[in-house]
Design an enzyme around this catalytic site. Structure first.
Site, PDB file in Angstrom:
ATOM      1  N   VAL A 122     -13.888 -12.473  -8.023  1.00 29.01           N
ATOM      2  CA  VAL A 122     -14.186 -13.026  -6.703  1.00 29.01           C
ATOM      3  C   VAL A 122     -15.674 -12.935  -6.363  1.00 29.01           C
ATOM      4  CG1 VAL A 122     -13.437 -10.861  -5.560  1.00 29.01           C
ATOM      5  CG2 VAL A 122     -13.530 -12.951  -4.247  1.00 29.01           C
ATOM      6  N   ALA A 123     -16.340 -11.819  -6.697  1.00 26.99           N
ATOM      7  CA  ALA A 123     -17.761 -11.678  -6.323  1.00 26.99           C
ATOM      8  C   ALA A 123     -18.628 -12.662  -7.102  1.00 26.99           C
ATOM      9  CB  ALA A 123     -18.231 -10.246  -6.577  1.00 26.99           C
TER      10      ALA A 123
ATOM     11  N   ALA B 265      -5.062  -8.468  -8.672  1.00 23.54           N
ATOM     12  CA  ALA B 265      -4.854  -7.845  -7.362  1.00 23.54           C
ATOM     13  C   ALA B 265      -3.573  -8.418  -6.752  1.00 23.54           C
ATOM     14  CB  ALA B 265      -6.049  -8.123  -6.462  1.00 23.54           C
ATOM     15  N   GLN B 266      -2.703  -7.542  -6.316  1.00 25.37           N
ATOM     16  CA  GLN B 266      -1.397  -8.003  -5.830  1.00 25.37           C
ATOM     17  C   GLN B 266      -1.335  -8.053  -4.306  1.00 25.37           C
ATOM     18  OE1 GLN B 266       1.487  -5.304  -7.450  1.00 25.37           O
ATOM     19  NE2 GLN B 266       1.231  -6.029  -9.543  1.00 25.37           N
ATOM     20  N   GLY B 267      -1.501  -6.860  -3.700  1.00 23.81           N
ATOM     21  CA  GLY B 267      -1.154  -6.651  -2.291  1.00 23.81           C
ATOM     22  C   GLY B 267      -1.765  -7.651  -1.355  1.00 23.81           C
ATOM     23  N   GLY B 268      -3.093  -7.842  -1.459  1.00 30.52           N
ATOM     24  CA  GLY B 268      -3.675  -8.825  -0.582  1.00 30.52           C
ATOM     25  C   GLY B 268      -5.130  -8.597  -0.256  1.00 30.52           C
TER      26      GLY B 268
ATOM     27  N   GLU C 172      -0.627  -1.716   4.490  1.00 29.52           N
ATOM     28  CA  GLU C 172      -0.715  -0.811   3.342  1.00 29.52           C
ATOM     29  C   GLU C 172      -1.243   0.521   3.839  1.00 29.52           C
ATOM     30  OE1 GLU C 172      -2.845  -2.639   0.076  1.00 29.52           O
ATOM     31  OE2 GLU C 172      -1.489  -4.335   0.017  1.00 29.52           O
TER      32      GLU C 172
ATOM     33  N   HIS D 285      -4.585   4.568  -8.369  1.00 26.90           N
ATOM     34  CA  HIS D 285      -3.530   3.967  -7.568  1.00 26.90           C
ATOM     35  C   HIS D 285      -2.287   4.832  -7.716  1.00 26.90           C
ATOM     36  CE1 HIS D 285      -0.687   1.133  -5.888  1.00 26.90           C
ATOM     37  NE2 HIS D 285      -1.700   0.371  -5.504  1.00 26.90           N
TER      38      HIS D 285
ATOM     39  N   ARG E  18      -4.697   6.456   0.019  1.00 26.96           N
ATOM     40  CA  ARG E  18      -4.302   6.350  -1.387  1.00 26.96           C
ATOM     41  C   ARG E  18      -4.571   7.628  -2.197  1.00 26.96           C
ATOM     42  NH1 ARG E  18      -5.914   0.621  -3.886  1.00 26.96           N
ATOM     43  NH2 ARG E  18      -4.166  -0.097  -2.648  1.00 26.96           N
TER      44      ARG E  18
ATOM     45  N   HIS F 178      -7.605   2.858 -11.077  1.00 30.07           N
ATOM     46  CA  HIS F 178      -7.431   1.534 -10.466  1.00 30.07           C
ATOM     47  C   HIS F 178      -8.731   0.896 -10.017  1.00 30.07           C
ATOM     48  CE1 HIS F 178      -5.270  -1.585  -8.341  1.00 30.07           C
ATOM     49  NE2 HIS F 178      -5.785  -1.228  -7.185  1.00 30.07           N
TER      50      HIS F 178
ATOM     51  N   ARG G 242     -11.491   3.980  -1.238  1.00 34.54           N
ATOM     52  CA  ARG G 242     -11.431   2.624  -0.664  1.00 34.54           C
ATOM     53  C   ARG G 242     -10.145   2.418   0.126  1.00 34.54           C
ATOM     54  NH1 ARG G 242      -8.967  -1.970  -2.601  1.00 34.54           N
ATOM     55  NH2 ARG G 242      -8.526  -0.933  -4.584  1.00 34.54           N
TER      56      ARG G 242
ATOM     57  N   LEU H 226     -11.012  -7.279  -2.373  1.00 32.58           N
ATOM     58  CA  LEU H 226     -11.212  -8.734  -2.489  1.00 32.58           C
ATOM     59  C   LEU H 226     -12.184  -9.203  -1.403  1.00 32.58           C
ATOM     60  CD1 LEU H 226      -7.523  -9.827  -3.255  1.00 32.58           C
ATOM     61  CD2 LEU H 226      -9.440  -9.816  -4.853  1.00 32.58           C
TER      62      LEU H 226
HETATM   63  C1  SIN Z   1      -2.063  -3.031  -4.264  1.00 29.56           C
HETATM   64  O1  SIN Z   1      -1.511  -4.099  -4.127  1.00 29.56           O
HETATM   65  O2  SIN Z   1      -1.529  -1.947  -4.049  1.00 29.56           O
HETATM   66  C2  SIN Z   1      -3.479  -3.029  -4.732  1.00 29.56           C
HETATM   67  C3  SIN Z   1      -4.363  -3.538  -3.695  1.00 29.56           C
HETATM   68  C4  SIN Z   1      -5.654  -2.798  -3.723  1.00 29.56           C
HETATM   69  O3  SIN Z   1      -6.024  -2.236  -4.748  1.00 29.56           O
HETATM   70  O4  SIN Z   1      -6.291  -2.702  -2.678  1.00 29.56           O
END
Ligand code: SIN
Length: 520
Positions: free
Chosen positions: A5-6, A36-39, A103, A219, A265, A329, A364, A370
């Site tokens: 993305v960057a 990247a999944q979550g968003g 999250e 993670h 996290r 992660h 983070r 992202l």
């Molecule tokens: C996740 O979907 O848990 C990863 C998202 C992230 O690393 O911020």
């Protein structure tokens, strides 16, 4: 350097102002961004919402977030995301309204997602398509940057190696390192194989300083099955109600944090590690993610990618306990930059996971990465244009060296694996002086073997990666030894408390092995 993305966001900003070459080791889609999944966390509801996003980012970062960087991130984020949607990114909606999930350590649901659990892939797809439509942007896929070319202390180009073994040298007014993180420095990682920290190491070799390298985010929930990769099980699963249970079936997070499964996290990852430790050294107990009680959400529809992978192992979110363990992660540290991507070396810029603006501090906030790539990728490109550097002739590519023999290649792979295993064992979630020193011994032996192999072969992709992993490992170990406190993702068994008086500072590492601490 890098097509996540960057890198892509920067390329789009630069197009129209000169020739842009995006160099990436594999196909454009193969980046940390893609997985990247979550968003993407973003505050789209005005000033109060932005202020709350800032507060959550600061508090997850455990006292070390550089506030100005976080202010830039949350304030410029909404504009960058709107723009991305205009360029073709499609986030999940219901009756036209954007859906948001929650999250860990977020005080409200603010995370946009795409195709359920494939947000990075959608951002990567849409940005790549938009970038490919620009005539000013060329792509060099399956191409490794083997060195940065320097002159008079500044970067003036890069040496490239393509998959057919052809070498070339490009002159550049500016080089942007946006090559992502280095999860491959650990044996257990959610990162793809390309994430070997090449950009970070090449920048350090060119004289740039690195910062906060001791802060590697683990993670909490990667799939833990023998023989299976450490596939990411998004934090959004816990955002939708998943519990964590130990081998006695107990929900254990209440013993660790009032936010339970949605604690920051680093807290959740250490809690899982502790619950997973048996009574005797080396013994391990399994920890599970449990969604069997979640009602009112079609889990297969909400998490199609995760469900498809679990299917392969005969598991289903609504039926089974899913075995999990932490895995490396995201690197909070990286090439030290100002708020505009400038490194300490003229002509060299960095953005995204490869960079360290201090925006994440010691830990983070979930789904801020992202957004970081979008915001700081765009800013780095603007700085490159504003700095108005001119190109210098970078000369010829170096003469081709020999190739490693098959047995030397095997030795190289064994060395990389030893380094990865050593880093996991000695510089993972729980550290102390003695283990970090053991890690240094492993790193030194591995680095010497890589130097020896390199002495009779020209740079190959794998040699460049091995050298990079050695540099990244060394900087993590040295910074982790120097920070004699525990903060965020860096936990020292021998210094379990946070020590603000001495260490509310960023670590700065130079390639001669010096670590100093600075207030930003
Ligand atoms: C996740 O979907 O848990 C990863 C998202 C992230 O690393 O911020």
């Amino acid at each position: 350097m890098g097509a996540g993305v960057a890198g892509l966001r920067a390329a789009v900003e630069l197009a129209g102002h000169g020739q842009v070459l995006v160099v990436t080791k594999e196909a454009v889609a193969e980046s940390n961004t893609h997985y990247a999944q979550g968003g993407i966390a973003v505050a789209m509801e005005g000033d109060k919402d932005i202020a709350l996003h800032l507060k959550d980012t600061l508090s997850a970062g455990d006292g070390l977030v550089y506030q100005k960087a976080a202010e830039v991130l949350v304030a410029e984020g909404p504009q960058r995301v709107h723009e991305l949607m205009e360029w073709g990114a499609r986030f999940d909606r219901e009756e036209g309204r954007l859906l948001r999930t929650r999250e860990g350590a977020h005080s409200l649901p603010r995370i946009l997602h795409a195709n359920g659990d494939a947000t990075g892939a959608e951002i990567s797809r849409s940005l790549a398509a938009f970038a490919r439509a620009h005539r000013g942007i060329a792509f060099a896929e399956w191409t490794t940057v083997t060195a940065l070319v320097t002159e008079g202390g500044g970067v003036i180009g890069a040496d490239l190696l393509d998959r057919e073994g052809r070498r070339s040298r490009v002159s550049a007014r500016a080089v942007l390192v946006a090559a992502g993180g280095a999860g491959q420095v650990y044996s257990d990682t959610t990162n793809p194989e390309v994430a070997t920290g090449d950009g970070i190491a090449l920048a350090a070799q060119a004289g740039a300083v690195l910062a906060d390298m001791e802060f590697y985010q683990f993670h909490p929930t990667a799939l833990s099955l023998a023989g299976a990769p450490r596939f990411l099980l998004s934090e959004a699963l816990r955002g939708e109600g998943a519990y964590l249970r130990n081998d006695r079936g107990e929900r254990f997070m209440e013993r660790y944090h009032p936010l339970l499964e949605l604690a920051p996290r680093d807290v959740v990852a250490r809690a899982i590690t502790r619950e997973g430790m048996g009574a005797h050294p080396g013994e391990s107990r399994v920890v599970h993610l449990d969604m069997r009680h979640v009602k009112g959400v079609d889990l297969r529809q909400r998490f199609p990618g995760i469900s498809a992978v679990l299917d392969r192992y005969g598991l289903a979110l609504d039926r089974d306990l899913i075995p999990v363990r932490p895995a490396a992660h995201y690197l909070m540290g990286g090439v030290r930059t100002d708020l505009d991507g400038r490194t300490t070396v003229r002509g060299l810029y960095a953005a995204g996971e490869a960079a360290c603006t201090g925006v994440h501090g010691a830990n983070r906030l979930a789904s801020n990465s992202l957004l970081e790539g979008l915001v700081f990728g765009a800013r780095a490109a603007k700085a490159i244009l504003a700095d108005g550097l001119s190109a210098a002739a970078a000369g010829q590519a170096p003469a081709v060296g020999g190739a490693l023999s098959a047995s030397e290649e095997q030795r190289l792979e064994a060395t990389i694996q030893r380094l990865q295993q050593g880093m996991w064992t000695f510089a993972g979630l729980l550290r102390e002086e003695a283990t970090l020193q053991e890690g240094q011994c492993v790193q030194a032996e591995c680095a010497a073997q890589v130097v020896e192999l390199r002495s009779h072969a020209g740079a190959s992709r794998r040699l460049v990666e091995a050298e990079a992993l050695c540099v990244v490992a060394r900087s993590i170990l040295e910074a982790a030894l120097a920070r004699t406190e525990s903060r965020g993702a860096h936990f020292r068994n021998d210094f379990p408390e946070r020590d603000d008086a001495r260490f509310r500072k960023h670590s700065v590492w130079t390639s001669d092995g010096r670590v100093t601490f600075e207030s930003w």
